[in-house]
Design a protein around this motif. Structure first.
Motif, short mmCIF file in Angstrom:
data_model
loop_
_atom_site.label_atom_id
_atom_site.label_comp_id
_atom_site.label_asym_id
_atom_site.label_seq_id
_atom_site.Cartn_x
_atom_site.Cartn_y
_atom_site.Cartn_z
N ILE A 76 -17.32 -1.67 0.08
CA ILE A 76 -16.76 -0.80 -1.04
C ILE A 76 -16.62 -1.83 -2.03
O ILE A 76 -16.07 -2.83 -2.03
CB ILE A 76 -15.65 0.25 -0.48
CG1 ILE A 76 -14.73 -0.66 0.18
CG2 ILE A 76 -16.35 1.21 0.36
CD1 ILE A 76 -13.52 0.20 0.20
N GLU A 77 -16.43 -1.11 -3.37
CA GLU A 77 -15.80 -1.73 -4.48
C GLU A 77 -14.23 -1.87 -4.58
O GLU A 77 -13.68 -0.64 -4.06
CB GLU A 77 -16.37 -1.55 -5.74
CG GLU A 77 -17.99 -1.87 -5.95
CD GLU A 77 -18.42 -1.54 -7.18
OE1 GLU A 77 -17.73 -0.70 -7.84
OE2 GLU A 77 -19.56 -1.85 -7.50
N LEU A 78 -13.58 -2.86 -4.97
CA LEU A 78 -12.18 -2.47 -5.28
C LEU A 78 -12.00 -1.65 -6.55
O LEU A 78 -10.98 -0.83 -6.46
CB LEU A 78 -11.44 -3.82 -5.62
CG LEU A 78 -11.33 -4.97 -4.40
CD1 LEU A 78 -10.48 -6.12 -4.46
CD2 LEU A 78 -10.81 -4.07 -2.99
N SER A 79 -12.98 -1.90 -7.33
CA SER A 79 -12.72 -0.89 -8.69
C SER A 79 -12.37 0.47 -8.29
O SER A 79 -13.22 1.42 -7.62
CB SER A 79 -13.95 -1.25 -9.47
OG SER A 79 -14.30 -0.50 -10.48
N GLY A 80 -11.52 0.90 -9.14
CA GLY A 80 -11.19 2.36 -9.01
C GLY A 80 -10.45 3.12 -7.69
O GLY A 80 -9.89 4.03 -7.50
N LYS A 81 -10.08 1.78 -6.90
CA LYS A 81 -9.52 2.54 -5.76
C LYS A 81 -8.15 2.34 -5.80
O LYS A 81 -7.56 1.49 -6.61
CB LYS A 81 -9.63 1.23 -4.44
CG LYS A 81 -11.23 1.40 -4.18
CD LYS A 81 -11.76 2.71 -3.52
CE LYS A 81 -13.28 2.65 -3.16
NZ LYS A 81 -14.19 2.18 -4.32
N ALA A 135 -12.99 -5.27 2.22
CA ALA A 135 -13.76 -4.34 1.46
C ALA A 135 -15.18 -4.71 1.82
O ALA A 135 -16.04 -3.95 1.90
CB ALA A 135 -13.61 -4.37 -0.08
N ARG A 136 -15.46 -6.02 1.93
CA ARG A 136 -16.94 -6.48 1.96
C ARG A 136 -17.31 -7.15 3.38
O ARG A 136 -18.36 -7.75 3.46
CB ARG A 136 -17.14 -7.40 0.83
CG ARG A 136 -17.00 -7.07 -0.37
CD ARG A 136 -17.75 -5.82 -0.76
NE ARG A 136 -19.17 -5.98 -0.89
CZ ARG A 136 -19.98 -6.37 -1.90
NH1 ARG A 136 -19.27 -6.49 -3.10
NH2 ARG A 136 -21.02 -6.46 -1.76
N ASP A 171 -5.88 3.62 -0.75
CA ASP A 171 -7.13 3.26 -0.09
C ASP A 171 -6.82 1.97 0.49
O ASP A 171 -7.20 1.24 1.30
CB ASP A 171 -8.14 3.02 -1.26
CG ASP A 171 -8.54 4.24 -1.98
OD1 ASP A 171 -8.81 5.36 -1.24
OD2 ASP A 171 -8.24 4.43 -3.03
N PHE A 172 -5.98 1.13 -0.31
CA PHE A 172 -5.50 -0.15 0.23
C PHE A 172 -3.89 -0.10 0.16
O PHE A 172 -3.26 0.15 -0.89
CB PHE A 172 -5.99 -1.30 -0.63
CG PHE A 172 -7.50 -1.64 -0.64
CD1 PHE A 172 -7.82 -2.64 0.36
CD2 PHE A 172 -8.29 -0.91 -1.23
CE1 PHE A 172 -9.12 -3.03 0.58
CE2 PHE A 172 -9.73 -1.35 -1.14
CZ PHE A 172 -10.06 -2.17 -0.29
N ILE A 173 -3.13 -0.78 1.31
CA ILE A 173 -1.76 -0.71 1.29
C ILE A 173 -1.35 -2.06 1.41
O ILE A 173 -1.86 -2.66 2.38
CB ILE A 173 -1.39 0.08 2.60
CG1 ILE A 173 -1.73 1.66 2.29
CG2 ILE A 173 0.42 0.03 2.74
CD1 ILE A 173 -1.40 2.56 3.39
N THR A 174 -0.46 -2.71 0.77
CA THR A 174 -0.14 -4.06 0.81
C THR A 174 1.30 -3.85 0.91
O THR A 174 2.07 -3.49 0.12
CB THR A 174 -0.70 -4.95 -0.07
OG1 THR A 174 -0.47 -6.18 0.17
CG2 THR A 174 -0.46 -4.58 -1.57
N ALA A 176 -7.40 -6.52 -12.57
CA ALA A 176 -8.60 -7.36 -13.13
C ALA A 176 -9.68 -6.78 -12.50
O ALA A 176 -10.87 -6.53 -12.81
CB ALA A 176 -8.69 -8.96 -12.79
N PHE A 177 -9.34 -5.94 -11.20
CA PHE A 177 -10.44 -5.23 -10.38
C PHE A 177 -10.54 -3.73 -10.83
O PHE A 177 -10.93 -2.85 -10.13
CB PHE A 177 -10.27 -5.65 -9.06
CG PHE A 177 -10.36 -6.78 -8.46
CD1 PHE A 177 -11.77 -7.35 -8.01
CD2 PHE A 177 -9.46 -7.82 -8.50
CE1 PHE A 177 -12.01 -8.45 -7.76
CE2 PHE A 177 -9.55 -8.97 -8.07
CZ PHE A 177 -11.00 -9.24 -7.51
#
Ligand code: NAD
Length: 315
Positions: free
Chosen positions: A133-138, A110-111, A193-196, A158-159
Motif C-alpha cells: 500500500i502507499e503511505l499517501s492519504g493514510k 507498507a511494502r 492506518d498506522f499507529i506510532t 512529505a508522504f
C-alpha cells in the motif's frame, strides 16, 4: 578531574571531555564498576551500563552521571539524587534518527521490504503475494506528541499522510499548530492506518497497548514502537498478529533486550535491535550534548538538561 566512559560514545564527545579532564574509556559492568567507580568525578554512559543503587552508593567522588541519550531507566536516579549526584542527558540528540527509523519501519511494513528480501534469498519470486500500500492519504496516529512524535509528523507530511495525535500533556492548541488533529486514545486506535508510539515508559504507559486496544484497531492497521519496550504488551501483540486483528507491527524496542521471544515466529512483524538512536549523526549529537552537560556540572554550573533537578532539590 577524572571521568570514566563505560559505553561506546562518539569520539567527538570523548575529545570534548579530554580538553579539560582526564578521561578513561573502559566497558566496566556490575561488581567491577562498583569497585572502581569511587575514583571518578563523572561517568558517561549510554543504555548498556546499569548504574544500580549498589554502584552509585560506592561512587564516593561522583558529581555527575551523563546519559548520552534520553532514557534513564538504566540509572537509579533516586539514589543518585539522595547522594547529590546530578543526572544529565541529551534530549533531542537522537530525535531525527528515531523519526527516520520510524518512517523506515512504516515503509517496510507498507511494502513488505524485509519479507521480500528474505523471500528472494530463499530463491522465490513472490510478486503477487507482496502487493503493498502507499503511505499517501493514510491516517497516521501518533501517541506521544513530544520531540520525536512531532518530527515523525513533519516527515510524514512529505508522504501526504493525515496525522492525528494523542498526548494528554500537550495542549490541543499546540497539536493543532502542526496541522494535526488532537484526539482521544480510543479515537486514534479506531481510526489510524498506522499507529506510532513516542511516549516514555511510565506507570501510565506500561502496557498502554494491550488486548483491549488491539480489539478496537482496524484490521488493516500497522503499529510501530520505536519508543520503549513494555508500552506494548508483547503477549497481546502476539495474539493480535496471529489472529490477524491487525495487519502488522514493527518493533525497535522490547520488554527484555536482547529480544528472544515468540514474536519471531510470525511473518507480519519487522524487527530492529534498538537502533533508533544508532546513527553516526545522532551519536555525535547525543554524545557532545551530554559531554557539554557533564562539563557544566564539573565547572560548578547548572546543566541545561538536568533530569533529577526536582528530586535533588527535595533532598
Ligand atoms: P519527549 O519527552 O519529547 O516526548 C514524549 C511525549 O510523550 C511528551 O509529549 C509527553 O507529553 C507524552 N506522553 C507522556 N505520557 C503520555 C501518555 N500517557 N500518553 C500519551 N503521551 C504521553 O520524548 P522524545 O524525545 O520524543 O522520546 C520519545 C520516546 O522515544 C521516549 O520513550 C524515548 O526513551 C524513546 N527513544 C527511543 C530511542 C530508540 O533508540 N528507539 C531513542 C531515543 C528516544
Amino acid at each position: 578531574m577524572k571521568i570514566i566512559v563505560t559505553d561506546s560514545v562518539a569520539e567527538e564527545a570523548i575529545n570534548l571531555l579530554k580538553e579539560k579532564h582526564e578521561v578513561l574509556f573502559k566497558e566496566l559492568r556490575g561488581e567491577e564498576l562498583a569497585k572502581e567507580i569511587g575514583e571518578y568525578d563523572a561517568i558517561m554512559v549510554r543504555s548498556a551500563t546499569k548504574l544500580t543503587k549498589e554502584i552509585i552508593e560506592n561512587a564516593k567522588n561522583l558529581k555527575v552521571i551523563g546519559r548520552a541519550g534520553i532514557g534513564v531507566d538504566n540509572i537509579d536516579v533516586k539514589t543518585a539524587s539522595e547522594k547529590g549526584i546530578y543526572v544529565v542527558n541529551s534530549p533531542g540528540g537522537s530525535t531525527r534518527s528515531v523519526a527516520e527509523l520510524t518512517i523506515g519501519h512504516m515503509l517496510s511494513l507498507a511494502r513488505h521490504i524485509p519479507y521480500a528480501d528474505r523471500s528472494i534469498r530463499e530463491g522465490k519470486w513472490e510478486k503477487k503475494k507482496l502487493k503493498g500500500i502507499e503511505l499517501s492519504g493514510k491516517k497516521l496516529g501518533i501517541i506521544g506528541f513530544g520531540r520525536i512524535g512531532k518530527e515523525v509528523c513533519k516527515l510524514s507530511k512529505a508522504f501526504e499522510m493525515e496525522c492525528m495525535a494523542y498526548d494528554p500533556i500537550v495542549s490541543d492548541e499546540e497539536i493543532k499548530k502542526y496541522n494535526v488533529n488532537p484526539v482521544s486514545l480510543e479515537e486514534l486506535l479506531r481510526n489510524s492506518d498506522f499507529i506510532t508510539i513516542h511516549t516514555p515508559l511510565t506507570e501510565k504507559t506500561r502496557h498502554m497497548i494491550s488486548y483491549e486496544q488491539f480489539d478496537i484497531m482496524k484490521k488493516n492497521a500497522y503499529i510501530i514502537n520505536c519508543a520503549r519496550g513494555g508500552i506494548i504488551d508483547e503477549d497481546a501483540l502476539y495474539d493480535a498478529l496471529k489472529d490477524e486483528k491487525i495487519a502488522g507491527a514493527a518493533l525497535d524496542v522490547y520488554e527484555n533486550e536482547p529480544y528472544e521471544g515468540k514474536l519471531t515466529e510470525l511473518e507480519n512483524i519487522v524487527f530492529t535491535p534498538h537502533l533508533g538512536a544508532s546513527t553516526k549523526e545522532g551519536q555525535i549529537r547525543a554524545g557532545t550534548i551530554c559531554a557539554e552537560q557533564i562539563l557544566k556540572v564539573l565547572d560548578g554550573k547548572e546543566p541545561d538538561f538536568w533530569v533529577n533537578r526536582d528530586l535533588m532539590k527535595s533532598y
